[in-house]
Write a protein that holds these residues in place. Structure first.
Motif, PDB file in Angstrom:
ATOM      1  N   TRP A  21       0.830  -1.205   0.000  1.00 35.49           N
ATOM      2  CA  TRP A  21       0.000   0.000   0.000  1.00 35.49           C
ATOM      3  C   TRP A  21       0.863   1.254   0.000  1.00 35.49           C
ATOM      4  O   TRP A  21       0.555   2.225  -0.689  1.00 35.49           O
ATOM      5  N   ASP A  22       1.942   1.250   0.772  1.00 32.55           N
ATOM      6  CA  ASP A  22       2.840   2.409   0.820  1.00 32.55           C
ATOM      7  C   ASP A  22       3.479   2.666  -0.546  1.00 32.55           C
ATOM      8  O   ASP A  22       3.525   3.803  -1.019  1.00 32.55           O
ATOM      9  N   ALA A  23       3.973   1.600  -1.179  1.00 30.57           N
ATOM     10  CA  ALA A  23       4.609   1.751  -2.499  1.00 30.57           C
ATOM     11  C   ALA A  23       3.587   2.236  -3.527  1.00 30.57           C
ATOM     12  O   ALA A  23       3.894   3.103  -4.359  1.00 30.57           O
ATOM     13  N   TRP A  24       2.389   1.703  -3.472  1.00 29.11           N
ATOM     14  CA  TRP A  24       1.339   2.110  -4.417  1.00 29.11           C
ATOM     15  C   TRP A  24       1.013   3.598  -4.224  1.00 29.11           C
ATOM     16  O   TRP A  24       0.850   4.337  -5.195  1.00 29.11           O
ATOM     17  N   ALA A  25       0.929   4.037  -2.977  1.00 30.28           N
ATOM     18  CA  ALA A  25       0.627   5.439  -2.684  1.00 30.28           C
ATOM     19  C   ALA A  25       1.717   6.368  -3.216  1.00 30.28           C
ATOM     20  O   ALA A  25       1.441   7.518  -3.554  1.00 30.28           O
ATOM     21  N   GLU A  26       2.929   5.847  -3.316  1.00 29.43           N
ATOM     22  CA  GLU A  26       4.051   6.637  -3.833  1.00 29.43           C
ATOM     23  C   GLU A  26       4.211   6.457  -5.344  1.00 29.43           C
ATOM     24  O   GLU A  26       5.213   6.870  -5.913  1.00 29.43           O
ATOM     25  N   ALA A  27       3.198   5.822  -5.974  1.00 28.87           N
ATOM     26  CA  ALA A  27       3.186   5.589  -7.432  1.00 28.87           C
ATOM     27  C   ALA A  27       4.357   4.726  -7.899  1.00 28.87           C
ATOM     28  O   ALA A  27       4.935   4.958  -8.956  1.00 28.87           O
ATOM     29  N   ILE A  28       4.696   3.730  -7.103  1.00 30.00           N
ATOM     30  CA  ILE A  28       5.768   2.797  -7.464  1.00 30.00           C
ATOM     31  C   ILE A  28       5.121   1.420  -7.647  1.00 30.00           C
ATOM     32  O   ILE A  28       5.304   0.507  -6.844  1.00 30.00           O
ATOM     33  N   ALA A  29       4.320   1.268  -8.698  1.00 28.29           N
ATOM     34  CA  ALA A  29       3.516   0.057  -8.895  1.00 28.29           C
ATOM     35  C   ALA A  29       4.364  -1.206  -8.980  1.00 28.29           C
ATOM     36  O   ALA A  29       4.012  -2.233  -8.401  1.00 28.29           O
ATOM     37  N   ASN A  30       5.485  -1.173  -9.695  1.00 21.20           N
ATOM     38  CA  ASN A  30       6.312  -2.380  -9.811  1.00 21.20           C
ATOM     39  C   ASN A  30       6.829  -2.834  -8.458  1.00 21.20           C
ATOM     40  O   ASN A  30       6.842  -4.024  -8.158  1.00 21.20           O
ATOM     41  N   SER A  31       7.264  -1.888  -7.646  1.00 18.76           N
ATOM     42  CA  SER A  31       7.718  -2.237  -6.300  1.00 18.76           C
ATOM     43  C   SER A  31       6.567  -2.768  -5.474  1.00 18.76           C
ATOM     44  O   SER A  31       6.733  -3.693  -4.682  1.00 18.76           O
ATOM     45  N   ALA A  32       5.385  -2.173  -5.649  1.00 18.82           N
ATOM     46  CA  ALA A  32       4.214  -2.633  -4.898  1.00 18.82           C
ATOM     47  C   ALA A  32       3.956  -4.107  -5.190  1.00 18.82           C
ATOM     48  O   ALA A  32       3.707  -4.896  -4.267  1.00 18.82           O
ATOM     49  N   ASN A  33       4.048  -4.504  -6.436  1.00 20.10           N
ATOM     50  CA  ASN A  33       3.831  -5.905  -6.805  1.00 20.10           C
ATOM     51  C   ASN A  33       4.855  -6.819  -6.140  1.00 20.10           C
ATOM     52  O   ASN A  33       4.506  -7.888  -5.647  1.00 20.10           O
ATOM     53  N   GLU A  34       6.092  -6.392  -6.132  1.00 18.36           N
ATOM     54  CA  GLU A  34       7.156  -7.215  -5.557  1.00 18.36           C
ATOM     55  C   GLU A  34       7.051  -7.328  -4.041  1.00 18.36           C
ATOM     56  O   GLU A  34       7.593  -8.263  -3.452  1.00 18.36           O
TER      57      GLU A  34
END
Length: 100
Positions: A33-46
Motif C-alpha cells: 500500500w505504501d509503495a502504491w501510494a508513492e506511485a511505485i507500482a512495480n515495487s508494490a507488486n514485488e
C-alpha cells in the motif's frame, strides 16, 4: 506476476484494502500500500508476500489448483469466474481440474 498485479490492482481500492485489514493482513500488505501510494507500482507488486499470493490466487499445477478450489467449496465459496488459463484451453483445463 499476473497474480501480484491482480492483487495490487484490487487491494489498493479502499473497500478491498479495508476488508483485508479486517482479515488481519495489514502488516503483510502495508508495504504494498505504501509503495502504491508513492506511485511505485512495480515495487508494490514485488512487496506482496508469497503466502498472500498463495492464499488469494489459484495457481500452479492442476492438482494444487483442484485442492485450492475444493478448499473454497468446503468453506462455502461459490466460484463464478473461471481462471484465464481455463478459458484459453477449456478441454485441458476441465480435465485438469475435474474431481478425482
Amino acid at each position: 506476476m499476473i497474480g501480484r498485479r491482480m492483487i495490487s490492482s484490487y487491494l489498493t481500492v479502499n473497500a478491498y484494502a479495508e476488508f483485508h485489514r479486517w482479515l488481519g493482513r495489514a502488516d503483510a500488505l502495508q508495504p504494498m500500500w505504501d509503495a502504491w501510494a508513492e506511485a511505485i507500482a512495480n515495487s508494490a507488486n514485488e512487496l506482496i508476500p508469497d503466502w498472500v499470493v498463495d492464499e488469494l490466487i489459484i495457481h500452479g499445477p492442476y492438482e494444487a489448483c483442484r485442492e485450492h478450489v475444493l478448499r473454497y467449496i468446503e468453506a462455502g465459496v461459490q466460484i463464478r469466474r473461471s481462471p484465464s488459463s481455463l478459458r484459453r484451453r477449456p478441454q485441458r483445463g476441465v480435465e485438469g481440474l475435474a474431481p478425482r
